[in-house]
Scaffold this motif. Sequence first.
Motif, short mmCIF file in Angstrom:
data_model
loop_
_atom_site.label_atom_id
_atom_site.label_comp_id
_atom_site.label_asym_id
_atom_site.label_seq_id
_atom_site.Cartn_x
_atom_site.Cartn_y
_atom_site.Cartn_z
N LEU A 59 2.25 -1.71 -13.37
CA LEU A 59 1.64 -2.28 -14.58
C LEU A 59 2.71 -2.92 -15.47
O LEU A 59 2.49 -4.00 -16.05
N ALA A 60 3.87 -2.28 -15.57
CA ALA A 60 4.96 -2.83 -16.38
C ALA A 60 5.45 -4.16 -15.84
O ALA A 60 5.96 -5.00 -16.58
N ASN A 61 5.25 -4.38 -14.52
CA ASN A 61 5.63 -5.64 -13.89
C ASN A 61 4.49 -6.66 -13.86
O ASN A 61 4.58 -7.68 -13.19
N GLY A 62 3.41 -6.34 -14.58
CA GLY A 62 2.29 -7.27 -14.68
C GLY A 62 1.41 -7.33 -13.46
O GLY A 62 0.75 -8.35 -13.20
N ILE A 63 1.33 -6.23 -12.70
CA ILE A 63 0.57 -6.21 -11.45
C ILE A 63 -0.66 -5.30 -11.60
O ILE A 63 -0.51 -4.10 -11.83
N PRO A 64 -1.87 -5.84 -11.46
CA PRO A 64 -3.06 -4.98 -11.43
C PRO A 64 -3.10 -4.21 -10.12
O PRO A 64 -2.75 -4.74 -9.06
N VAL A 65 -3.54 -2.96 -10.19
CA VAL A 65 -3.45 -2.06 -9.04
C VAL A 65 -4.82 -1.56 -8.63
O VAL A 65 -5.57 -1.02 -9.45
N GLY A 66 -5.15 -1.73 -7.34
CA GLY A 66 -6.36 -1.13 -6.79
C GLY A 66 -6.05 0.27 -6.30
O GLY A 66 -4.91 0.57 -5.92
N MET A 115 -2.85 3.71 -3.46
CA MET A 115 -2.92 2.54 -4.32
C MET A 115 -2.48 1.30 -3.54
O MET A 115 -1.78 1.40 -2.54
N TYR A 116 -2.91 0.13 -4.02
CA TYR A 116 -2.59 -1.11 -3.31
C TYR A 116 -2.62 -2.27 -4.30
O TYR A 116 -3.35 -2.24 -5.28
N GLN A 130 3.67 7.50 -11.82
CA GLN A 130 4.86 6.72 -12.19
C GLN A 130 4.87 5.38 -11.45
O GLN A 130 5.21 4.34 -12.02
N ALA A 131 4.47 5.40 -10.18
CA ALA A 131 4.39 4.15 -9.41
C ALA A 131 3.36 3.21 -10.02
O ALA A 131 3.57 1.99 -10.06
N LEU A 132 2.25 3.76 -10.48
CA LEU A 132 1.24 2.95 -11.15
C LEU A 132 1.80 2.33 -12.42
O LEU A 132 1.64 1.12 -12.68
N THR A 147 0.85 -1.19 0.00
CA THR A 147 0.00 0.00 0.00
C THR A 147 0.89 1.24 0.00
O THR A 147 1.97 1.23 0.58
N GLU A 148 0.40 2.28 -0.63
CA GLU A 148 1.23 3.49 -0.72
C GLU A 148 0.36 4.71 -1.00
O GLU A 148 -0.61 4.64 -1.76
N LYS A 149 0.72 5.83 -0.36
CA LYS A 149 0.11 7.12 -0.65
C LYS A 149 1.19 8.07 -1.13
O LYS A 149 2.38 7.85 -0.90
#
Length: 334
Positions: free
Chosen positions: A98-105, A173-174, A92-94, A81-83
């Motif tokens: 995504l570039a690492n194949g991770i869906p983000v909430g 985001m998480y 940029q963190a998002l 988790t991060e703010k």
Amino acid sequence: MSIIDFHHSHHAHCESGVTANLLRHAGIAISEPMAFGIGAGIFFAHIPFIKVNGTPGTTFRIWPGAVFKRVTQRLHVTMHTEKFRAPEKAMQALDNALANGIPVGMQTGVFYLPYLPEVFRFHFNAHNLVVYGKENGHYLVSDPVLEQVSTIRADDLARARFAKGLPEPGGFMYYVIDAPKEVEYAPAIRQGIAQTAFFMMSPPLPWFGNKAIFLLANKIRKYPRRLSPRRASLYLGNVIRMQEEIGTGGGGFRYLYAAFLQEAGELLQRDDLLRFAERLTASGDRWRNFAYQAARLVKDRQSDVVSWNDLSELLREIGTREKEIFSEMRKIRW
């Protein structure tokens, strides 16, 4: 361009829906009602001294982020988790995830999500969604309250992630880092039910839990005497909006929690949970009837069909029935 093979499912409520979708992507077969119940998502609060868009604050759910946090902790899922302070770093963190194949909430402000119908776009900053890809400058969005996936421009998403007003998302985001191959639902279910019953029945202050239903009933009875007709209608209209338009509201949250109790009862072979499910479903029906009658009064302030006293009595009946339900749930023997 980065697009993740993410399965979108339509759900009743944004946070429990996002939680279920992310966990299923991580390999945990969980339904939205199970996520909602384990996360102790059902609640009630009426806080007259905190104004939301000029009207007293009312909520039918636990505070934002609690469902996701409790479910992942109780199922032993490791989350990131991060703010952020700056939109540039948040975006940029998002992109990195995504570039690492991770869906983000993430938590967003509804008003700045142009893919939503205009009638639903007002200032509410606790809406959850999943971003699962980026293509041609647009982000791919799995919003669980919609049947189909959507897209959003980068600048619109950044505005939604940093919307002003309580609660400020702050770019929150998480995403899942690690999930167990097998989960034990029984202890998580017990913890979720115990916490729900405790939060509904234990708060000593009148603004939270079951006590707040009676507080609102008393306030509604006094609206015609203490408020102008227009302001009384605005106050009551906001209760209806929070009940029927924000997430799944009063009746819908009861139905969702009843579905959890039904699923938990079948999984654990507990007839008492099945009976609680039936009673919560009936409570959902009462909340829906209250919203229907309240809407009639808002539409016609001089209605001879329903009065402010009638609405107050409907709420008192709801509060009495739910007090019985949650008091008995606190006494469940496991």
